[in-house]
Design a protein around this motif. Structure first.
Motif, PDB file in Angstrom:
ATOM      1  N   ARG A  60       0.816  -1.204   0.000  1.00 32.45           N
ATOM      2  CA  ARG A  60       0.000   0.000   0.000  1.00 32.45           C
ATOM      3  C   ARG A  60       0.854   1.260   0.000  1.00 32.45           C
ATOM      4  O   ARG A  60       0.479   2.271  -0.567  1.00 32.45           O
ATOM      5  N   LEU A  63       1.954   1.856  -3.540  1.00 33.65           N
ATOM      6  CA  LEU A  63       0.877   2.347  -4.396  1.00 33.65           C
ATOM      7  C   LEU A  63       0.306   3.670  -3.907  1.00 33.65           C
ATOM      8  O   LEU A  63      -0.776   4.084  -4.339  1.00 33.65           O
ATOM      9  N   ASP A  64       1.011   4.339  -2.989  1.00 35.42           N
ATOM     10  CA  ASP A  64       0.571   5.657  -2.498  1.00 35.42           C
ATOM     11  C   ASP A  64      -0.741   5.592  -1.739  1.00 35.42           C
ATOM     12  O   ASP A  64      -1.471   6.596  -1.673  1.00 35.42           O
ATOM     13  N   LEU A  65      -1.089   4.445  -1.179  1.00 36.24           N
ATOM     14  CA  LEU A  65      -2.330   4.344  -0.407  1.00 36.24           C
ATOM     15  C   LEU A  65      -2.123   4.717   1.053  1.00 36.24           C
ATOM     16  O   LEU A  65      -3.072   5.023   1.754  1.00 36.24           O
ATOM     17  N   TYR A  80       5.064   6.195  -8.768  1.00 35.88           N
ATOM     18  CA  TYR A  80       3.817   5.469  -9.044  1.00 35.88           C
ATOM     19  C   TYR A  80       2.828   6.315  -9.837  1.00 35.88           C
ATOM     20  O   TYR A  80       2.175   5.855 -10.764  1.00 35.88           O
TER      21      TYR A  80
ATOM     22  N   GLU C 177     -10.085   1.529  -2.466  1.00 34.05           N
ATOM     23  CA  GLU C 177      -8.636   1.452  -2.626  1.00 34.05           C
ATOM     24  C   GLU C 177      -8.256   1.450  -4.096  1.00 34.05           C
ATOM     25  O   GLU C 177      -7.354   2.167  -4.527  1.00 34.05           O
ATOM     26  N   ARG C 180      -8.608   4.781  -5.541  1.00 32.43           N
ATOM     27  CA  ARG C 180      -7.503   5.666  -5.210  1.00 32.43           C
ATOM     28  C   ARG C 180      -6.291   5.383  -6.090  1.00 32.43           C
ATOM     29  O   ARG C 180      -5.664   6.280  -6.609  1.00 32.43           O
ATOM     30  N   THR C 181      -5.960   4.079  -6.268  1.00 30.04           N
ATOM     31  CA  THR C 181      -4.775   3.779  -7.066  1.00 30.04           C
ATOM     32  C   THR C 181      -4.968   4.194  -8.514  1.00 30.04           C
ATOM     33  O   THR C 181      -4.010   4.527  -9.201  1.00 30.04           O
TER      34      THR C 181
END
Lengths: 261, 377, 305
Positions: A60, A63-65, A80, C177, C180-181
């Motif tokens: 995460r 993936l910049d989460l 990313y 999620e 967002r990605t």
């Protein structure tokens, strides 16, 4: 360093994944500490570690989460944000409510939303690509099935198809084998091997030590920090496993515990 | 001041609101810990039709009849909610909202029906929306008090099973506790609390009474019995202060004032409770700042450089912060002023980096007991 | 013909239909996301905004009031998120802490400063749809009830938002999620959605009151959820049932001489019961028929659904 370009210059473009000094903090303790990773393209890599080792957090963070406290990540030399469409993400199956009113085909089509952007609607060509992705995972007959009616293994395959439809160059999968039957597990690993043979890169968070050596060519052992990484034959040793699974890992060998201050 | 305290109306209000506060605190603790905070919201809105029915059936504003009716419809709503979740694909939040909305709508319909019949006694029914403490009579305290006593008494009696159910429901089921019956009991007791509070706080705001004192108490105590006691005290305090304030000021509904007092207590606890409070946590971080010697921080940079095999290794500030659990910018700057560190840039998408100067390297190496070791570049 | 629009019955029913349609449209995404109770929180919190808007500008209706009060709905959500972020209070408790406090603050402000104004907590809570036909606007020679105009504009905004962002909303609701990605900013989208819920709640409170607004936001979407497995159909059914509840509720209320808004809300409940019983796949009758079919067949080991 050339700062005049809009995007950062290429940094380690020959690596599928380059992570340097990655640190992530939740509250007052680091969940990930000083992670350095170099993964070449075209490998099938496994991420292994005990519970709470930060494996999902690592993905995460890449993936910049989640917010990084320190460090940077490059995918084929770029951050990313510049590579979204080249990256396929298969999150944990439990991260989604499967009672959502939608069909398997629709879920797979969602994988193309990144390409379509905010305004374009999915059309005939997108539907066809989604159908082909469903074929790849062996679910073409269930395209119009409501996702709540699918079994766990079928749901996992739909998730994978959703990533495949992007025809990405690098895939991140978070515990894809969790709670699926043996047939599905075999199908998934065959699929991943096909991807690898076609020159793609797949990075998989895996929980079952028994199958590590037969599934992966590349291995990352971690417990909040990277214990060892590299070709699986070299990394999968008793010593490394003991260091990974043997309890609390010190962040630095100072003998000081900063939390005791 | 003293003549105020001996005013019979105020006395009644004080007793009633204190009673409500205690019940809310005790039962609210269980609701909050079990993540069923909004159940109080649904139960209290669902009490409205029951109040109306109680009135319609007895034709008079007898608190006992109204409370009985309120209890019945509140429990029906809880029952409906459980059925919806268990037998349909609807989730808890939707079931709560459905029960809340539809039962309240029924209440509104019944209320207007009563108003249409022009019954003089119905003027008091409106007070159940927001509470009117001044309308509380001595006689009302008796049914309220008995219910309160029974509720708290049951909690005390069944303390052990309830505690187990709250903290480890699976284990409770495994050792054979009647989990469903206990959960039903908790719901019933929360419904009783709501019913007792109707007159004082009104249907709209009982939610807050169930949640705020318990949430506040949670910041002070980690143990269940501590939390319950503190919650009861907070609840009583909110009730008495709020009720008193509203009784003294003409034109102020009781409910909102009590809720504001309870909310302030909750907010205050969130910020200032000794261990969990936000302000003590910030203070501790600052305190850690003064106790973390710059030598320690330098050592962290040094150790990282050793691990990466180069004296010129650049450490990002965020990593040092993460290791020490605080913002180390000030310390790093002071080390730089002493000539032991220098600031550098690295990746454009990262924060500031620091690395050892030659002076810094020998200083840190000496401190680490390795004065002659020279790190490679 | 123009007079028809300001006849009491038509004005009332039209207002109810607009509230229902707007509420149901937005409610579908709230229910799917598991945030139904946020509509409860927002609806109560806007009283605070209404009080502040009145104190600052003297407005008791119109765009200023709607905008100002809508802000307080968003404020409520922001405060709830902030409390949750401290990690010392869970989400359900945070909701139940924030909105009663804002609501109480609003009531107290109104009690103290706005005694004489037609703006009290009873109206906010219960609405007065029976009077909507009295407040009229003239636009281009047409005389219309103000509530109808306001709600029509709000409904148009809601419909526009859902249409424009349909794809993103679907993805963000199903898998935030991934959204967002892929760069779809789910948080921003949801604040947008919640702002519209806020604005719609304010526009609706005059007519139906805040608690009955909650019925329109949650019940028809829930009923639709039980009837279909397609998002588009769910939206259509929810809006249809909400809109139909208005005339049905009005007629019953006139017959029984009770609250119009209350009966409209109960009508949505009637649809829910219908969906529960007769829903094609998830209704009780369908379930029972399915179970009977399964028990009638000879068992052949385990079947995976």
């Amino acid at each position: 360093m050339d700062r005049s370009a809009n995007s950062p210059p290429l940094h380690e473009p020959d690596l599928a994944l380059h992570v340097e000094d990655l640190t992530v903090t939740y509250g007052e303790r680091p969940a990930l500490w000083d992670i350095d990773l170099d993964i070449p393209p075209g490998v099938l890599a496994g991420i292994i570690g005990p519970n709470g080792a930060g494996k999902s957090t690592l993905i995460r963070a890449i993936l910049d989460l989640v917010r990084r406290s320190a460090g940077h990540v490059r995918l084929f030399g770029r951050p990313y944000r510049a590579q979204r469409l080249r990256v396929g993400y298969v999150p944990q199956r439990s991260s989604v409510d499967w009672e959502f009113p939608t069909s398997a085909l629709d879920v797979v089509t969602m994988g193309l939303y990144g390409e379509l952007g905010w305004w374009r609607r999915p059309g005939r060509s997108e539907r066809d690509r989604a159908l082909r992705a469903l074929e790849q995972v062996g679910l073409e007959g269930l395209a119009d099935r409501q996702i709540s009616e699918l079994s766990g293994g079928q749901q996992q395959r739909v998730f994978i198809a959703r990533a495949l439809v992007q025809q990405a160059d690098i895939y991140f999968l978070d515990e894809p084998m969790a709670g699926v039957d043996a047939t599905t597990e075999r199908a998934i690993i065959d699929l991943l091997r096909d991807l690898r043979d076609a020159g793609r890169t797949a990075i998989v968070v895996h929980h079952d030590l028994q199958t590590v050596r037969s599934y992966f060519d590349w291995l990352i052992l971690m417990n909040r920090r990277v214990i060892a990484q590299g070709p699986v034959e070299r990394v999968y040793t008793a010593d490394n496993l003991r260091r990974t699974y043997g309890g609390q890992v010190a962040l630095l060998d100072t003998g000081h515990d900063p939390a005791a201050l | 001041m003293i003549p105020l305290l001996s005013d019979p109306t105020l006395q009644t209000v004080a007793i009633g609101t204190a009673l409500l506060g205690v019940m809310s605190g005790v039962l609210g603790s269980f609701a909050v810990l079990r993540r069923e905070s909004l159940l109080g919201d649904t139960l209290s809105h669902a009490a409205l039709p029951g109040v109306c029915l109680g009135f319609m059936l007895t034709g008079a504003r007898s608190l006992t009849a109204l409370m009985a009716g309120a209890l019945v419809t509140a429990m029906l709503a809880a029952f409906a909610m459980v059925l919806l979740v268990r037998y349909t694909r609807l989730k808890t939040d939707a079931a709560l909202g459905i029960a809340l909305g539809l039962f309240f709508a029924l209440g509104v319909v019944l209320l207007t029906h009563i108003q249409a019949t022009g019954n003089a006694a119905q003027a008091g029914l409106d007070a159940f929306l927001f509470g009117q403490a001044a309308a509380l009579s001595r006689a009302d305290l008796l049914p309220m008090g008995s219910v309160g006593l029974v509720a708290v008494g049951l909690v005390v009696l069944l303390w052990k099973p309830l505690k187990l159910l709250t903290f480890d429901p699976e284990y409770a089921a495994a050792i054979g506790l009647p989990v469903r019956a206990l959960e039903l009991l908790i719901t019933l007791l929360v419904a009783l609390t709501v019913v007792v509070g109707l007159q004082l706080v009104g249907v709209v705001l009982m939610t807050a009474m169930v949640i705020a004192p318990a949430a506040a108490a949670r910041q002070w105590c980690a143990s269940l019995h501590g939390m319950v006691i503190v919650a009861a005290l907070f609840g009583a305090a909110s009730g008495v202060l709020g009720g008193g304030l509203s009784a003294l000021t003409p034109g102020l509904s009781t409910g909102p004032v009590i809720v504001l007092v309870a909310s302030v207590l909750a907010l205050g606890s969130l910020f200032f409770a000794p261990r969990r409070g936000l302000v003590p946590a910030w203070w501790r971080q600052g305190h850690r700042l003064s106790r973390t010697s710059s030598d320690r921080v330098l050592e962290t940079v040094y150790q990282l450089a050793c691990e990466h095999g180069s004296g010129r290794y650049r450490v990002e500030e965020g990593a040092v912060d993460a290791y020490h659990g605080m913002t180390t910018a000030a310390i790093l700057t002071s080390l730089s002023d002493r000539g032991l560190l220098e600031a550098v840039e690295h990746m454009p998408d990262e924060g500031r980096h620091w690395r050892l100067t030659n002076a810094g390297m020998s200083y840190a190496a000496t401190r680490a007991g390795r004065p002659d070791e020279v790190l490679g570049t | 013909m123009t007079d028809l629009l300001i006849s009491p019955a038509v004005a009332i029913v039209l207002t109810g239909m607009l509230v229902g349609a707007a509420g149901a449209l937005l409610g579908v995404f709230l229910v799917l996301r598991g945030n139904s109770m946020l509509s409860d929180a927002i609806s109560h919190a806007i009283l605070f905004g209404i009080a502040i808007a009145w104190l600052l500008t003297g407005a008791t209706s119109g765009p200023v009031q709607i905008f100002g009060a809508a802000l307080s709905g968003v404020l409520a959500v922001f405060l709830i998120e902030s409390v949750v972020r401290t990690r010392r209070v869970r989400q359900d408790a945070a909701i139940g802490l924030v909105f009663p406090a804002l609501f109480s603050l609003g009531v107290v402000l109104l009690n103290v400063f706005a005694r004489d104004v037609h703006l009290d907590e009873h109206t906010v809570l219960l609405g007065e749809i029976g009077f909507v036909w009295l407040d009229q606007l003239t636009i281009a020679g047409w005389v219309l009830p103000r509530s109808v105009v306001t709600l029509a504009v709000i409904l148009a905004m809601d419909a526009l938002f859902i249409t424009l962002f349909y794809k993103a909303l679907k993805l963000a609701t199903f898998d935030p999620e991934l959204a967002r990605t892929l760069g779809f900013m789910p948080t921003l989208l949801f604040y947008g959605l919640l702002s519209l819920v806020s604005g719609t709640a304010v526009a609706a409170f005059d007519a139906v009151g805040v608690v009955l607004f909650i019925c329109f936001v949650i019940v028809p979407p829930a009923a639709a959820y039980l009837m279909t497995d397609r998002l588009g159909v769910m939206l259509f059914l929810a809006v249809a049932m909400a809109t139909a509840s208005a005339p049905l509720g009005y007629i019953s209320a006139m017959a029984l001489n009770v609250s119009i808004a209350g009966m409209m809300a109960l009508a949505t409940g009637g649809f829910l019961i219908l969906a529960l019983t007769f829903g094609p796949r998830h209704g009780l009758l369908a379930r029972r028929a399915r179970r009977r079919r399964l028990t009638d067949q000879p068992t052949e080991g385990t079947s995976s659904a």
